[in-house]
Scaffold this motif. Structure first.
Motif, PDB file in Angstrom:
ATOM      1  N   LEU A  15      -3.667  37.611 -26.133  1.00  0.00           N
ATOM      2  CA  LEU A  15      -2.764  37.435 -27.263  1.00  0.00           C
ATOM      3  C   LEU A  15      -2.136  36.046 -27.327  1.00  0.00           C
ATOM      4  O   LEU A  15      -1.483  35.718 -28.314  1.00  0.00           O
ATOM      5  CB  LEU A  15      -1.664  38.502 -27.224  1.00  0.00           C
ATOM      6  CG  LEU A  15      -2.161  39.952 -27.259  1.00  0.00           C
ATOM      7  CD1 LEU A  15      -0.999  40.914 -27.108  1.00  0.00           C
ATOM      8  CD2 LEU A  15      -2.927  40.218 -28.539  1.00  0.00           C
ATOM      9  N   ARG A  16      -2.318  35.257 -26.279  1.00  0.00           N
ATOM     10  CA  ARG A  16      -1.726  33.903 -26.238  1.00  0.00           C
ATOM     11  C   ARG A  16      -2.820  32.883 -25.903  1.00  0.00           C
ATOM     12  O   ARG A  16      -2.901  32.387 -24.790  1.00  0.00           O
ATOM     13  CB  ARG A  16      -0.602  33.846 -25.215  1.00  0.00           C
ATOM     14  CG  ARG A  16       0.610  34.658 -25.662  1.00  0.00           C
ATOM     15  CD  ARG A  16       1.726  34.669 -24.654  1.00  0.00           C
ATOM     16  NE  ARG A  16       2.195  33.329 -24.345  1.00  0.00           N
ATOM     17  CZ  ARG A  16       3.035  33.075 -23.354  1.00  0.00           C
ATOM     18  NH1 ARG A  16       3.493  34.041 -22.588  1.00  0.00           N
ATOM     19  NH2 ARG A  16       3.418  31.841 -23.114  1.00  0.00           N
ATOM     20  N   VAL A  17      -3.631  32.601 -26.892  1.00  0.00           N
ATOM     21  CA  VAL A  17      -4.690  31.596 -26.769  1.00  0.00           C
ATOM     22  C   VAL A  17      -4.250  30.385 -27.582  1.00  0.00           C
ATOM     23  O   VAL A  17      -3.885  30.505 -28.746  1.00  0.00           O
ATOM     24  CB  VAL A  17      -6.037  32.151 -27.285  1.00  0.00           C
ATOM     25  CG1 VAL A  17      -7.113  31.103 -27.178  1.00  0.00           C
ATOM     26  CG2 VAL A  17      -6.427  33.395 -26.500  1.00  0.00           C
ATOM     27  N   GLY A  37     -10.125  33.320 -19.156  1.00  0.00           N
ATOM     28  CA  GLY A  37      -8.991  33.317 -20.071  1.00  0.00           C
ATOM     29  C   GLY A  37      -7.712  33.838 -19.455  1.00  0.00           C
ATOM     30  O   GLY A  37      -6.626  33.558 -19.943  1.00  0.00           O
ATOM     31  N   ASP A  38      -7.837  34.585 -18.356  1.00  0.00           N
ATOM     32  CA  ASP A  38      -6.657  35.080 -17.650  1.00  0.00           C
ATOM     33  C   ASP A  38      -7.001  35.206 -16.166  1.00  0.00           C
ATOM     34  O   ASP A  38      -8.146  35.012 -15.757  1.00  0.00           O
ATOM     35  CB  ASP A  38      -6.156  36.396 -18.245  1.00  0.00           C
ATOM     36  CG  ASP A  38      -7.183  37.516 -18.188  1.00  0.00           C
ATOM     37  OD1 ASP A  38      -8.230  37.352 -17.532  1.00  0.00           O
ATOM     38  OD2 ASP A  38      -6.936  38.566 -18.798  1.00  0.00           O
ATOM     39  N   ARG A  39      -6.001  35.528 -15.370  1.00  0.00           N
ATOM     40  CA  ARG A  39      -6.211  35.618 -13.918  1.00  0.00           C
ATOM     41  C   ARG A  39      -7.141  36.748 -13.513  1.00  0.00           C
ATOM     42  O   ARG A  39      -7.805  36.678 -12.495  1.00  0.00           O
ATOM     43  CB  ARG A  39      -4.876  35.771 -13.201  1.00  0.00           C
ATOM     44  CG  ARG A  39      -4.051  34.517 -13.261  1.00  0.00           C
ATOM     45  CD  ARG A  39      -2.798  34.674 -12.452  1.00  0.00           C
ATOM     46  NE  ARG A  39      -1.973  33.490 -12.609  1.00  0.00           N
ATOM     47  CZ  ARG A  39      -0.832  33.316 -12.016  1.00  0.00           C
ATOM     48  NH1 ARG A  39      -0.355  34.263 -11.219  1.00  0.00           N
ATOM     49  NH2 ARG A  39      -0.141  32.218 -12.197  1.00  0.00           N
ATOM     50  N   ALA A  40      -7.202  37.786 -14.317  1.00  0.00           N
ATOM     51  CA  ALA A  40      -8.045  38.939 -13.997  1.00  0.00           C
ATOM     52  C   ALA A  40      -9.488  38.756 -14.476  1.00  0.00           C
ATOM     53  O   ALA A  40     -10.318  39.636 -14.273  1.00  0.00           O
ATOM     54  CB  ALA A  40      -7.447  40.200 -14.613  1.00  0.00           C
ATOM     55  N   ASN A  41      -9.767  37.639 -15.111  1.00  0.00           N
ATOM     56  CA  ASN A  41     -11.107  37.352 -15.645  1.00  0.00           C
ATOM     57  C   ASN A  41     -11.593  38.428 -16.610  1.00  0.00           C
ATOM     58  O   ASN A  41     -12.767  38.812 -16.586  1.00  0.00           O
ATOM     59  CB  ASN A  41     -12.125  37.160 -14.519  1.00  0.00           C
ATOM     60  CG  ASN A  41     -11.861  35.912 -13.731  1.00  0.00           C
ATOM     61  OD1 ASN A  41     -11.356  34.930 -14.261  1.00  0.00           O
ATOM     62  ND2 ASN A  41     -12.181  35.944 -12.459  1.00  0.00           N
ATOM     63  N   THR A  42     -10.702  38.912 -17.480  1.00  0.00           N
ATOM     64  CA  THR A  42     -11.092  39.949 -18.428  1.00  0.00           C
ATOM     65  C   THR A  42     -11.731  39.377 -19.693  1.00  0.00           C
ATOM     66  O   THR A  42     -12.326  40.120 -20.465  1.00  0.00           O
ATOM     67  CB  THR A  42      -9.883  40.810 -18.831  1.00  0.00           C
ATOM     68  OG1 THR A  42      -8.908  39.977 -19.458  1.00  0.00           O
ATOM     69  CG2 THR A  42      -9.284  41.505 -17.616  1.00  0.00           C
ATOM     70  N   PHE A  43     -11.603  38.080 -19.923  1.00  0.00           N
ATOM     71  CA  PHE A  43     -12.260  37.433 -21.054  1.00  0.00           C
ATOM     72  C   PHE A  43     -12.466  35.955 -20.718  1.00  0.00           C
ATOM     73  O   PHE A  43     -11.886  35.431 -19.776  1.00  0.00           O
ATOM     74  CB  PHE A  43     -11.478  37.606 -22.363  1.00  0.00           C
ATOM     75  CG  PHE A  43     -10.231  36.780 -22.469  1.00  0.00           C
ATOM     76  CD1 PHE A  43     -10.214  35.623 -23.234  1.00  0.00           C
ATOM     77  CD2 PHE A  43      -9.060  37.161 -21.824  1.00  0.00           C
ATOM     78  CE1 PHE A  43      -9.068  34.865 -23.353  1.00  0.00           C
ATOM     79  CE2 PHE A  43      -7.907  36.418 -21.943  1.00  0.00           C
ATOM     80  CZ  PHE A  43      -7.906  35.259 -22.699  1.00  0.00           C
TER      81      PHE A  43
END
Length: 94
Positions: free
Chosen positions: A76-78, A29-35
């Protein structure tokens, strides 16, 4: 995956149907792979008619109105996917 069938002869020559499946697997879901953004499978369909240079079609996208997430920037931006839609087109080639 997409397939079509068009009637080749007779009174309904030029009438066609299409059916397709569009699958996207789980992804970060993001570059850091947090979700993770979950996978989805949507079904699309079409009915069309072609005769000489004339073509008319109705396309049905997300046929079963599946709720899905197309992309994400962060938690917050999905961005949700497009709901069931119908698109009609008419064209003439010359």
């Amino acid at each position: 995956m997409w397939t079509t069938y068009e009637i080749q002869q007779g009174d309904l020559q030029g009438l066609g149907f299409g059916l397709g499946l569009f699958y996207v697997g789980d992804r970060a879901g993001d570059r850091a792979n947090t979700f993770e953004v979950p996978s989805y499978l949507i079904t699309n369909a079409a009915i069309f008619y072609k005769r000489d240079a004339f073509r008319a079609a109705l396309n049905f996208n997300n046929l079963f109105d599946i709720d899905y997430f197309e992309s994400a920037f962060n938690r917050l931006r999905v961005h949700p996917g497009t709901p069931f839609t119908v698109q009609g087109t008419i064209s003439w080639e010359f």
